[in-house]
Design a protein around this motif. Sequence first.
Motif, PDB file in Angstrom:
ATOM      1  N   ALA A 187       0.853  -1.194   0.000  1.00  0.00           N
ATOM      2  CA  ALA A 187       0.000   0.000   0.000  1.00  0.00           C
ATOM      3  C   ALA A 187       0.882   1.235   0.000  1.00  0.00           C
ATOM      4  O   ALA A 187       1.938   1.260   0.646  1.00  0.00           O
ATOM      5  CB  ALA A 187      -0.928   0.003   1.208  1.00  0.00           C
ATOM      6  N   SER A 188       0.466   2.257  -0.738  1.00  0.00           N
ATOM      7  CA  SER A 188       1.223   3.507  -0.815  1.00  0.00           C
ATOM      8  C   SER A 188       0.304   4.671  -0.482  1.00  0.00           C
ATOM      9  O   SER A 188      -0.807   4.767  -1.023  1.00  0.00           O
ATOM     10  CB  SER A 188       1.811   3.699  -2.219  1.00  0.00           C
ATOM     11  OG  SER A 188       2.715   2.656  -2.524  1.00  0.00           O
ATOM     12  N   TYR A 189       0.765   5.557   0.416  1.00  0.00           N
ATOM     13  CA  TYR A 189       0.040   6.770   0.783  1.00  0.00           C
ATOM     14  C   TYR A 189       1.032   7.922   0.682  1.00  0.00           C
ATOM     15  O   TYR A 189       1.782   8.201   1.623  1.00  0.00           O
ATOM     16  CB  TYR A 189      -0.532   6.658   2.197  1.00  0.00           C
ATOM     17  CG  TYR A 189      -1.456   5.468   2.364  1.00  0.00           C
ATOM     18  CD1 TYR A 189      -2.791   5.543   1.983  1.00  0.00           C
ATOM     19  CD2 TYR A 189      -0.972   4.263   2.881  1.00  0.00           C
ATOM     20  CE1 TYR A 189      -3.634   4.442   2.125  1.00  0.00           C
ATOM     21  CE2 TYR A 189      -1.813   3.168   3.019  1.00  0.00           C
ATOM     22  CZ  TYR A 189      -3.138   3.265   2.635  1.00  0.00           C
ATOM     23  OH  TYR A 189      -3.965   2.177   2.770  1.00  0.00           O
ATOM     24  N   GLY A 190       1.073   8.540  -0.495  1.00  0.00           N
ATOM     25  CA  GLY A 190       2.085   9.559  -0.737  1.00  0.00           C
ATOM     26  C   GLY A 190       3.452   8.910  -0.787  1.00  0.00           C
ATOM     27  O   GLY A 190       3.689   7.977  -1.559  1.00  0.00           O
ATOM     28  N   VAL A 191       4.348   9.397   0.067  1.00  0.00           N
ATOM     29  CA  VAL A 191       5.702   8.832   0.096  1.00  0.00           C
ATOM     30  C   VAL A 191       5.797   7.657   1.061  1.00  0.00           C
ATOM     31  O   VAL A 191       6.843   7.015   1.169  1.00  0.00           O
ATOM     32  CB  VAL A 191       6.724   9.922   0.491  1.00  0.00           C
ATOM     33  CG1 VAL A 191       6.766  11.018  -0.555  1.00  0.00           C
ATOM     34  CG2 VAL A 191       6.405  10.502   1.868  1.00  0.00           C
ATOM     35  N   ILE A 192       4.704   7.393   1.757  1.00  0.00           N
ATOM     36  CA  ILE A 192       4.714   6.305   2.740  1.00  0.00           C
ATOM     37  C   ILE A 192       4.319   4.998   2.050  1.00  0.00           C
ATOM     38  O   ILE A 192       3.303   4.926   1.354  1.00  0.00           O
ATOM     39  CB  ILE A 192       3.740   6.601   3.896  1.00  0.00           C
ATOM     40  CG1 ILE A 192       4.134   7.905   4.590  1.00  0.00           C
ATOM     41  CG2 ILE A 192       3.719   5.438   4.876  1.00  0.00           C
ATOM     42  CD1 ILE A 192       3.154   8.329   5.659  1.00  0.00           C
ATOM     43  N   ARG A 193       5.106   3.975   2.255  1.00  0.00           N
ATOM     44  CA  ARG A 193       4.815   2.662   1.689  1.00  0.00           C
ATOM     45  C   ARG A 193       4.701   1.646   2.815  1.00  0.00           C
ATOM     46  O   ARG A 193       5.568   1.582   3.692  1.00  0.00           O
ATOM     47  CB  ARG A 193       5.907   2.246   0.715  1.00  0.00           C
ATOM     48  CG  ARG A 193       5.981   3.142  -0.519  1.00  0.00           C
ATOM     49  CD  ARG A 193       6.986   2.639  -1.516  1.00  0.00           C
ATOM     50  NE  ARG A 193       7.019   3.468  -2.713  1.00  0.00           N
ATOM     51  CZ  ARG A 193       7.795   3.234  -3.767  1.00  0.00           C
ATOM     52  NH1 ARG A 193       8.616   2.188  -3.769  1.00  0.00           N
ATOM     53  NH2 ARG A 193       7.753   4.046  -4.806  1.00  0.00           N
TER      54      ARG A 193
END
Length: 235
Positions: A187-193
Amino acid sequence: MRKLLPAILLLAVHGSALASSPLQTVTAARIVDVAQAQLDACLGGDKATAQVAVVGRPEDVQVLAGKLALKARKPEGRWPRARVSVPVDITVNDAVVRSTTVWFALSVQHDVSTYISDAAIGAAASTLKFAPHAADVAALQGTLVSDPHQLDGMRLRHAVLTGSPVVLEDFERIPDVDRQQRVEVMASYGVIRLQAKGTAVGRGNAGDTVLVQVDGAEAPVRARITDRGVVQVVD
């Protein structure tokens, strides 16, 4: 009525001429011989060992006099098969005037791959063992497997029994993600993986979207299959 009389007389004379036209007979034996020759050509190298019997013989055919020729057409459909029809065209002066059909019963023995033991639905093809066994290929249904590599990445779609011939229709391709399979969830939320584990609710291949129950989540999420056993959340 007087105006119609010449036309009626002309038709009567024409019909009388046709009735008196010389005819020639094409015997059933000749038709069968032509069909048999076509069947032999189709059998090729199997001709010497194949068992062939006529099971549907046409009647003698009468046609007008002229240059006579018979031409058999190739059988259509699956080949070989237990019952084969061979169409035969009868031509007079290069024009087809009649067509008839000869039916044959056919048996062709070949060595084919067979299962050496019973196997359950879902068994991977790579785990199965085969052995050659003589069988009447004309009586078999399905596409015979001649090379084990034809089954790479496949599994049984139904249970099979010892001695059964191996046919492609026994198998289905193993999906990249199967139902109830444990998968890697990305899952990716912006730069957060993020990465987690989950269980697929549906099945599919790379590019397909399936529902996945992520460990610890209350409800399934939609995820796209990116690789074998790997999905990417798209919600």
